[in-house]
Design an enzyme around this catalytic site. Sequence first.
Site, PDB file in Angstrom:
ATOM      1  N   ILE A   1       0.839  -1.193   0.000  1.00  0.00           N
ATOM      2  CA  ILE A   1       0.000   0.000   0.000  1.00  0.00           C
ATOM      3  C   ILE A   1       0.874   1.243   0.000  1.00  0.00           C
ATOM      4  CG2 ILE A   1      -1.770   1.263   1.306  1.00  0.00           C
ATOM      5  CD1 ILE A   1      -2.196  -1.560   2.775  1.00  0.00           C
ATOM      6  N   CYS A   2       0.475   2.242  -0.773  1.00  0.00           N
ATOM      7  CA  CYS A   2       1.067   3.577  -0.699  1.00  0.00           C
ATOM      8  C   CYS A   2      -0.058   4.581  -0.950  1.00  0.00           C
ATOM      9  CB  CYS A   2       2.235   3.747  -1.671  1.00  0.00           C
ATOM     10  SG  CYS A   2       1.774   3.721  -3.401  1.00  0.00           S
ATOM     11  N   ARG A   3       0.291   5.784  -1.310  1.00  0.00           N
ATOM     12  CA  ARG A   3      -0.755   6.799  -1.506  1.00  0.00           C
ATOM     13  C   ARG A   3      -1.599   6.497  -2.738  1.00  0.00           C
ATOM     14  NH1 ARG A   3      -1.415  11.639  -4.352  1.00  0.00           N
ATOM     15  NH2 ARG A   3      -2.772  13.128  -3.296  1.00  0.00           N
TER      16      ARG A   3
END
Length: 198
Positions: free
Chosen positions: A72-74
């Site tokens: 997960i990231c932005r």
Amino acid sequence: MTASETTRPATVDATTLRELIDSGRAPRLLDVRTPAEFETLHIPGAYNVPLDLLKEHRAELRSHLDEDVVLICRSGARAGQAQQALAEIGLPNLKVLNGGMLAWQASSAPIAQGRQRWDLERQVRLVAGSIVLLAILGSVFVPGLKWVAGFIGAGLTFAALSNTCAMGMLLSKLPYNRGASCDLDSVVGQLRQTGERA
């Protein structure tokens, strides 16, 4: 692994991930954003393993990631880089949250919130825009400063084409973006504890 598999990571959408979590079949969630971004908001139950730490210690992390993993990231870009780094050491069952935290929030899924800070992409826009603005204004007095603006423009173009950002990597090392949870021993300890309970 073919070239197309390394450029297009397997993904999972926010709705499917939420269904997996709600059904008790949650994969291991690794959030590769900076500790400051993670502290601001994250998916409950996710572990913060910043991208630079993950890349540097991926072999050590591998032994603690034997189940399905969602990165997960932005927005999905940094998670895609993390997927490539982990796939290179033969870690199977990797997926990227399609659209990242932006998609997770848009689906009205639960989030854990802390102290609010600017995300890394917003910081890059501020720094790059400020440098360009100051270089253009300064070029009235020092004509050569216009090349600084050109250099920043070239860097942003390269960042878009390569899906990497040198300025973002530098900004991620600032104290504002770091935190106490940003060391390998604490991350491995958390992963080990969860693995023993499973």
